[in-house]
Design a protein around this motif. Structure first.
Motif, mmCIF file in Angstrom:
data_model
loop_
_atom_site.group_PDB
_atom_site.id
_atom_site.type_symbol
_atom_site.label_atom_id
_atom_site.label_comp_id
_atom_site.label_asym_id
_atom_site.label_seq_id
_atom_site.Cartn_x
_atom_site.Cartn_y
_atom_site.Cartn_z
ATOM 1 N N ALA B 94 0.829 -1.210 0.000
ATOM 2 C CA ALA B 94 0.000 0.000 0.000
ATOM 3 C C ALA B 94 0.864 1.262 0.000
ATOM 4 C CB ALA B 94 -0.916 -0.011 1.222
ATOM 5 N N ARG B 95 2.042 1.154 0.603
ATOM 6 C CA ARG B 95 2.893 2.339 0.721
ATOM 7 C C ARG B 95 3.887 2.479 -0.414
ATOM 8 N NH1 ARG B 95 4.215 3.304 7.004
ATOM 9 N NH2 ARG B 95 5.357 4.986 6.026
ATOM 10 N N VAL B 96 4.196 1.375 -1.065
ATOM 11 C CA VAL B 96 5.204 1.424 -2.130
ATOM 12 C C VAL B 96 4.621 0.855 -3.424
ATOM 13 C CG1 VAL B 96 7.603 0.909 -2.700
ATOM 14 C CG2 VAL B 96 6.884 0.911 -0.310
ATOM 15 N N PRO B 97 4.205 1.722 -4.342
ATOM 16 C CA PRO B 97 3.547 1.253 -5.570
ATOM 17 C C PRO B 97 4.428 0.327 -6.414
ATOM 18 C CG PRO B 97 3.384 3.645 -5.325
ATOM 19 C CD PRO B 97 4.299 3.174 -4.255
ATOM 20 N N GLN B 98 5.743 0.421 -6.255
ATOM 21 C CA GLN B 98 6.571 -0.430 -7.109
ATOM 22 C C GLN B 98 6.633 -1.892 -6.648
ATOM 23 O OE1 GLN B 98 10.186 2.062 -6.154
ATOM 24 N NE2 GLN B 98 11.217 0.217 -6.872
ATOM 25 N N VAL B 99 5.977 -2.217 -5.526
ATOM 26 C CA VAL B 99 5.832 -3.630 -5.151
ATOM 27 C C VAL B 99 4.768 -4.231 -6.064
ATOM 28 C CG1 VAL B 99 5.155 -5.259 -3.349
ATOM 29 C CG2 VAL B 99 6.505 -3.237 -2.754
ATOM 30 N N LYS B 100 5.211 -5.066 -6.990
ATOM 31 C CA LYS B 100 4.295 -5.571 -8.021
ATOM 32 C C LYS B 100 4.047 -7.070 -7.914
ATOM 33 C CE LYS B 100 3.087 -1.898 -10.174
ATOM 34 N NZ LYS B 100 1.758 -1.440 -9.739
ATOM 35 N N ARG B 101 4.721 -7.729 -6.979
ATOM 36 C CA ARG B 101 4.486 -9.171 -6.846
ATOM 37 C C ARG B 101 4.805 -9.631 -5.432
ATOM 38 N NH1 ARG B 101 9.109 -7.894 -9.115
ATOM 39 N NH2 ARG B 101 10.976 -9.056 -8.582
ATOM 40 N N PHE B 102 4.112 -10.662 -4.994
ATOM 41 C CA PHE B 102 4.405 -11.302 -3.715
ATOM 42 C C PHE B 102 4.303 -12.805 -3.871
ATOM 43 C CE2 PHE B 102 4.467 -7.626 -0.737
ATOM 44 C CZ PHE B 102 5.449 -8.101 0.109
ATOM 45 N N ASN B 103 5.300 -13.470 -3.386
ATOM 46 C CA ASN B 103 5.341 -14.930 -3.352
ATOM 47 C C ASN B 103 4.906 -15.375 -1.955
ATOM 48 O OD1 ASN B 103 7.858 -16.762 -2.040
ATOM 49 N ND2 ASN B 103 6.714 -17.788 -3.635
ATOM 50 N N VAL B 104 3.852 -16.179 -1.888
ATOM 51 C CA VAL B 104 3.449 -16.741 -0.598
ATOM 52 C C VAL B 104 4.245 -18.036 -0.426
ATOM 53 C CG1 VAL B 104 1.535 -17.530 0.840
ATOM 54 C CG2 VAL B 104 1.146 -15.752 -0.884
ATOM 55 N N GLY B 105 5.217 -17.984 0.477
ATOM 56 C CA GLY B 105 6.168 -19.094 0.568
ATOM 57 C C GLY B 105 5.931 -20.015 1.745
ATOM 58 N N GLY B 106 5.227 -19.500 2.763
ATOM 59 C CA GLY B 106 4.955 -20.338 3.929
ATOM 60 C C GLY B 106 4.131 -19.573 4.945
ATOM 61 N N VAL B 107 2.870 -19.962 5.068
ATOM 62 C CA VAL B 107 2.001 -19.419 6.120
ATOM 63 C C VAL B 107 1.376 -20.647 6.759
ATOM 64 C CG1 VAL B 107 0.043 -17.933 6.671
ATOM 65 C CG2 VAL B 107 1.546 -17.331 4.764
ATOM 66 N N HIS B 108 1.744 -20.938 7.972
ATOM 67 C CA HIS B 108 1.460 -22.255 8.538
ATOM 68 C C HIS B 108 0.255 -22.282 9.465
ATOM 69 C CE1 HIS B 108 5.472 -22.687 6.848
ATOM 70 N NE2 HIS B 108 5.106 -23.934 6.647
ATOM 71 N N HIS B 109 -0.041 -23.494 9.911
ATOM 72 C CA HIS B 109 -1.265 -23.726 10.677
ATOM 73 C C HIS B 109 -1.306 -22.908 11.970
ATOM 74 C CE1 HIS B 109 -3.906 -25.814 13.561
ATOM 75 N NE2 HIS B 109 -4.690 -25.844 12.506
ATOM 76 N N ARG B 110 -2.469 -22.395 12.243
ATOM 77 C CA ARG B 110 -2.746 -21.671 13.486
ATOM 78 C C ARG B 110 -4.263 -21.754 13.670
ATOM 79 N NH1 ARG B 110 -1.345 -15.421 13.323
ATOM 80 N NH2 ARG B 110 0.805 -16.112 13.222
ATOM 81 N N THR B 111 -4.730 -21.617 14.890
ATOM 82 C CA THR B 111 -6.168 -21.700 15.138
ATOM 83 C C THR B 111 -6.911 -20.695 14.261
ATOM 84 O OG1 THR B 111 -5.587 -22.200 17.405
ATOM 85 C CG2 THR B 111 -7.906 -21.720 16.978
ATOM 86 N N GLY B 112 -7.948 -21.157 13.599
ATOM 87 C CA GLY B 112 -8.743 -20.269 12.753
ATOM 88 C C GLY B 112 -8.352 -20.318 11.288
ATOM 89 N N GLY B 137 -3.370 -4.999 -8.286
ATOM 90 C CA GLY B 137 -2.308 -5.005 -9.302
ATOM 91 C C GLY B 137 -1.033 -5.725 -8.905
ATOM 92 N N VAL B 138 -1.056 -6.390 -7.753
ATOM 93 C CA VAL B 138 0.128 -7.146 -7.320
ATOM 94 C C VAL B 138 -0.051 -8.608 -7.756
ATOM 95 C CG1 VAL B 138 1.498 -7.917 -5.328
ATOM 96 C CG2 VAL B 138 0.477 -5.618 -5.335
ATOM 97 N N ASP B 139 0.965 -9.157 -8.388
ATOM 98 C CA ASP B 139 0.905 -10.561 -8.819
ATOM 99 C C ASP B 139 1.178 -11.460 -7.606
ATOM 100 O OD1 ASP B 139 0.901 -12.869 -10.351
ATOM 101 O OD2 ASP B 139 3.009 -12.660 -10.907
ATOM 102 N N VAL B 140 0.151 -12.137 -7.105
ATOM 103 C CA VAL B 140 0.287 -12.965 -5.897
ATOM 104 C C VAL B 140 0.233 -14.443 -6.291
ATOM 105 C CG1 VAL B 140 -0.715 -13.552 -3.657
ATOM 106 C CG2 VAL B 140 -0.852 -11.193 -4.496
ATOM 107 N N THR B 141 1.301 -15.160 -5.988
ATOM 108 C CA THR B 141 1.329 -16.601 -6.247
ATOM 109 C C THR B 141 1.894 -17.313 -5.026
ATOM 110 O OG1 THR B 141 3.527 -16.445 -7.239
ATOM 111 C CG2 THR B 141 1.644 -16.386 -8.753
ATOM 112 N N ALA B 142 1.607 -18.614 -4.913
ATOM 113 C CA ALA B 142 2.167 -19.412 -3.824
ATOM 114 C C ALA B 142 3.170 -20.399 -4.409
ATOM 115 C CB ALA B 142 1.055 -20.170 -3.104
ATOM 116 N N GLN B 143 4.338 -20.444 -3.815
ATOM 117 C CA GLN B 143 5.400 -21.320 -4.325
ATOM 118 C C GLN B 143 6.443 -21.454 -3.215
ATOM 119 O OE1 GLN B 143 7.420 -19.592 -7.708
ATOM 120 N NE2 GLN B 143 8.397 -21.521 -8.284
ATOM 121 N N ASP B 144 6.619 -22.649 -2.685
ATOM 122 C CA ASP B 144 7.573 -22.767 -1.575
ATOM 123 C C ASP B 144 9.022 -22.774 -2.042
ATOM 124 O OD1 ASP B 144 7.191 -25.298 -2.662
ATOM 125 O OD2 ASP B 144 7.064 -26.344 -0.736
ATOM 126 N N VAL B 145 9.293 -23.528 -3.107
ATOM 127 C CA VAL B 145 10.671 -23.583 -3.627
ATOM 128 C C VAL B 145 10.655 -23.321 -5.134
ATOM 129 C CG1 VAL B 145 11.652 -25.093 -1.851
ATOM 130 C CG2 VAL B 145 10.460 -26.118 -3.786
#
Lengths: 126, 157
Positions: B94-112, B137-145
């Motif tokens: 939200a603060r830096v428009p040049q962030v155009k992609r995020f790789n979801v690499g590991g978000v693990h189990h937690r209650t809920g 406009g951010v390219d969001v994908t999940a990829q661990d390796v």
């Protein structure tokens, strides 16, 4: 002094395999618990540590000197409330020495583990 | 080069990041954006221990990262930027428009949280935030390796 518990913290199934190997060689059961970071975030790994360590005292044997197993173990040792030492680079030799020498403090056991583990790493003359 | 990977990983610096991605990308620096870690010398020492000495580790709060990100992105070396949770990723994007992609690499189990992929567990709220991030406009994908398939956001949220 109550006998120390050893908890092995590793990637994949290394920890459980090391526990099985120590039991196979020594016949000693119950001195070591193996836990894996498989599928764990930091909170869940801390919970696995809490269950394995109990009230302590304990030595945490971690596979690598960095990474999620290590950071969770170091954080747990600092905040967990029990008397806990952390050793990295776990190998079978240090565990075999540990299970026979558990009537010492965690920090003494950790130093002993480093000695015993390092002595086992050698190049065999051709 | 540039920041070659923007990654969400609740383990922050660990083997998959340093070795799994670090080796093939030939990474020279890692930026760890986390308000808590950036204010604790002890935590920083812990994370630094997992990194070979030739790789620089930079710790930053979200605020500092928002200010310095353009400079990191213009660095001649290859870098990885890491955040520990979805809220931090959203705040940074939200603060830096040049962030155009995020790789979801590991978000693990937690209650809920519910399992979405083997290495991604999300609450419904977190899934919504990721979809909104993608919609902005951010390219969001999940990829661990790197050898795994990059799973598009629509397939896991």
């Amino acid at each position: 002094m109550s006998e120390l518990r050893g908890v092995i913290v590793s990637h994949a199934a290394v920890a459980q395999a090391l526990v099985a190997a120590v039991t196979a060689i020594t016949g000693i059961e119950g001195a070591l618990t193996g836990i894996s970071n498989e599928g764990c975030g930091t909170e869940e790994l801390a919970e696995r540590l809490r269950e394995a360590v109990g009230a302590g005292p304990a030595v945490l044997f971690v596979d690598l000197p960095g990474g999620s197993c290590f950071t969770s173990s170091a954080r747990y040792a600092k905040r967990g409330g029990a008397d806990i030492a952390v050793v990295t680079g776990v190998n079978l030799a240090m565990l075999l020495d540990f299970v026979f020498n558990r009537d010492i403090s965690p920090s003494e056991a950790a130093r002993r583990a480093v000695d015993a583990g390092a002595k086992a790493i050698r190049v065999t003359p051709a | 080069m540039t920041l070659a990977l923007y990654r969400i990983d609740d383990r922050l610096i660990h083997g998959q990041v340093v070795v799994g991605w670090g080796q093939p990308l030939d990474v020279s620096f890692i930026v760890l954006v986390d308000d808590e870690v950036s204010s604790s010398d002890w935590e920083q020492d812990l994370y630094r221990m997992g990194v070979p000495p030739q790789i620089e580790v930079i710790f930053a709060s979200v605020e500092t990262a928002a200010e310095l990100l353009p400079a990191w992105d213009a660095d001649s070396r290859v870098g990885i930027l890491l955040v520990g949770d979805i809220d931090t990723a959203v705040a940074l994007a939200a603060r830096v428009p040049q962030v155009k992609r995020f790789n979801v690499g590991g978000v693990h189990h937690r209650t809920g949280r519910k399992e979405r992929l083997r290495f991604v567990y999300l609450t419904d709220d977190e899934a919504t935030k990721l979809r909104q991030l993608a919609a902005s406009g951010v390219d969001v994908t999940a990829q661990d390796v790197p050898t795994a398939r990059a799973v598009p956001v629509a397939e896991f949220t």
